[in-house]
Scaffold this active site. Structure first.
Site, PDB file in Angstrom:
ATOM      1  CG  HIS A 161      -2.152  -1.185   1.541  1.00 12.31           C
ATOM      2  ND1 HIS A 161      -1.806  -1.962   2.090  1.00 12.31           N
ATOM      3  CD2 HIS A 161      -2.707  -1.972   0.045  1.00 12.31           C
ATOM      4  CE1 HIS A 161      -3.319  -2.835   1.664  1.00 12.31           C
ATOM      5  NE2 HIS A 161      -3.469  -2.793   0.528  1.00 12.31           N
ATOM      6  CE  LYS A 165       1.644   2.357  -3.987  1.00 18.82           C
ATOM      7  NZ  LYS A 165       1.196   1.033  -4.611  1.00 18.82           N
ATOM      8  CB  THR A 188      -2.084  -4.263  -6.694  1.00 15.40           C
ATOM      9  OG1 THR A 188      -0.535  -3.589  -5.634  1.00 15.40           O
ATOM     10  CG2 THR A 188      -2.436  -5.382  -6.523  1.00 15.40           C
ATOM     11  N   GLY A 189      -1.162  -2.629  -9.558  1.00 15.88           N
ATOM     12  CA  GLY A 189      -0.489  -1.377 -10.473  1.00 15.88           C
ATOM     13  C   GLY A 189       0.602  -0.505 -10.143  1.00 15.88           C
ATOM     14  CB  THR A 190       1.210   2.177  -8.311  1.00 16.60           C
ATOM     15  OG1 THR A 190       0.236   3.431  -9.005  1.00 16.60           O
ATOM     16  CG2 THR A 190       2.987   3.680  -7.926  1.00 16.60           C
ATOM     17  CB  THR A 191       3.051  -2.132  -6.177  1.00 14.38           C
ATOM     18  OG1 THR A 191       2.583  -1.195  -5.140  1.00 14.38           O
ATOM     19  CG2 THR A 191       4.224  -2.692  -4.796  1.00 14.38           C
ATOM     20  CB  SER A 216      -4.304   0.249  -8.803  1.00 14.18           C
ATOM     21  OG  SER A 216      -5.790   0.719  -8.585  1.00 14.18           O
ATOM     22  N   GLY A 217      -5.206  -1.510  -6.218  1.00 13.53           N
ATOM     23  CA  GLY A 217      -5.732  -2.441  -5.660  1.00 13.53           C
ATOM     24  C   GLY A 217      -7.380  -1.594  -5.121  1.00 13.53           C
ATOM     25  CG  ASP A 222      -5.355  -5.686  -3.074  1.00 10.72           C
ATOM     26  OD1 ASP A 222      -4.361  -5.888  -3.144  1.00 10.72           O
ATOM     27  OD2 ASP A 222      -6.104  -4.872  -2.575  1.00 10.72           O
TER      28      ASP A 222
END
Length: 289
Positions: A161, A165, A188-191, A216-217, A222
């Site tokens: 989250h 990050k 997930t997206g940005t990570t 993304s979350g 998720d």
């Protein structure tokens, strides 16, 4: 080392329930480590009836849940002096048991995450953790745990989250060799994007993603990864949560956690950077043993 221990009723209701599957696989390791297990009432009673850990002095009984047993574990994870401080908790969760979302159950996980201690909610995670600690204690690898170290056949989910990050990126940089052993990595997206950029900077082919990115979350990533877990296509989740911030997509986060506990014998989940780093170090040591 001392861990709190609790299991929802389903997990000690019969001879092949989850609690007893874990004990059959790990009792020798528990005894080798001299691991203290501070078990809530019904869980303790079930262990005694089963015949497991017979005569094992480090097994201690706590009150029943309705008498505050789980609440006492939460307080001792936070710490109440040298004699009343736990190093983490094993809570084998039945995802459809309402007691798994009681305040004391949620607080047990949250305080483990805040204090960087293991929160172990599946049989697979409990077995994996015993082997981790055996390796750090200098013991020979247990062949029964080989399945958890066959990383080349597994998929790992790397999720963090917003506030976590930077810690996920630092973790991936430090343990890039171990994480690269997995057959497949998802996030997930940005990570996922940031992890790919890290991998490309480390020489990973730029035309290949190191991490397969899902949404993304907040947009459902998720939930997408939860589906992989349910289909037995993701065996390990390294999930750095921020326990201090309320999240609008909390239901999606809980969905992933429920998927992990549904696949209790196959899915390993680590929620603490400290525990994840200790696991990665054990992976290296075990490979050299």
């Amino acid at each position: 080392m001392r861990l709190g221990l609790a299991a929802n009723q389903l997990h000690h209701a019969h001879a092949d329930a989850a609690l007893f599957r874990w004990l059959r696989a790990s009792e020798a390791g528990i005894r080798e480590l001299g691991l203290g297990l501070h078990a809530v009432g019904r869980t303790y009673d079930a262990i005694l009836r089963s015949g497991h850990l017979e005569g094992y002095a480090p097994l201690r009984r706590y009150p029943y849940g309705r008498e505050g047993g789980l609440m006492k574990l939460v307080a001792e994870v936070v710490g109440l002096g040298d004699e009343r401080t736990l190093d983490g908790a094993i809570y084998l969760i039945d995802p459809v048991d309402p007691s798994s979302i009681f305040p004391e159950a949620v607080a047990l996980k949250r305080q483990c995450v805040i204090h960087g201690k293991p929160f172990i909610s599946t049989v697979a995670t409990a077995r994996d953790w015993i082997e981790l600690e055996r390796i750090h204690a200098g013991l020979r690898p247990d062949p029964g745990a080989n399945e958890f170290h066959a990383l080349e056949t597994q998929t790992v989910a790397l999720i963090a989250h917003d506030a976590m990050k930077p810690q996920m990126l630092a973790y991936a940089a430090e343990h890039f060799d171990v994480l690269s052993r997995f057959a497949h990595r998802v996030g997930t997206g940005t990570t996922g994007q940031r992890l790919n950029e890290l991998a490309w900077s480390r020489g990973w082919p730029k035309d290949q993603p190191w991490v397969e990115r899902f949404q993304s979350g907040p947009m459902g990533g998720d939930a997408q990864i939860a589906d992989l877990v349910l289909e037995r296509r993701c065996q390990r989740a390294i999930f750095f949560e921020d326990p201090h911030v309320a999240r609008q997509h909390e239901a999606d986060i809980q969905l992933l956690e429920r998927a992990v506990t549904t696949r209790t014998d196959e899915a390993v989940c680590m929620t603490s950077p400290k525990v994840a780093a200790r696991w990665a170090d054990a992976v290296r040591r075990r490979a050299q043993a």
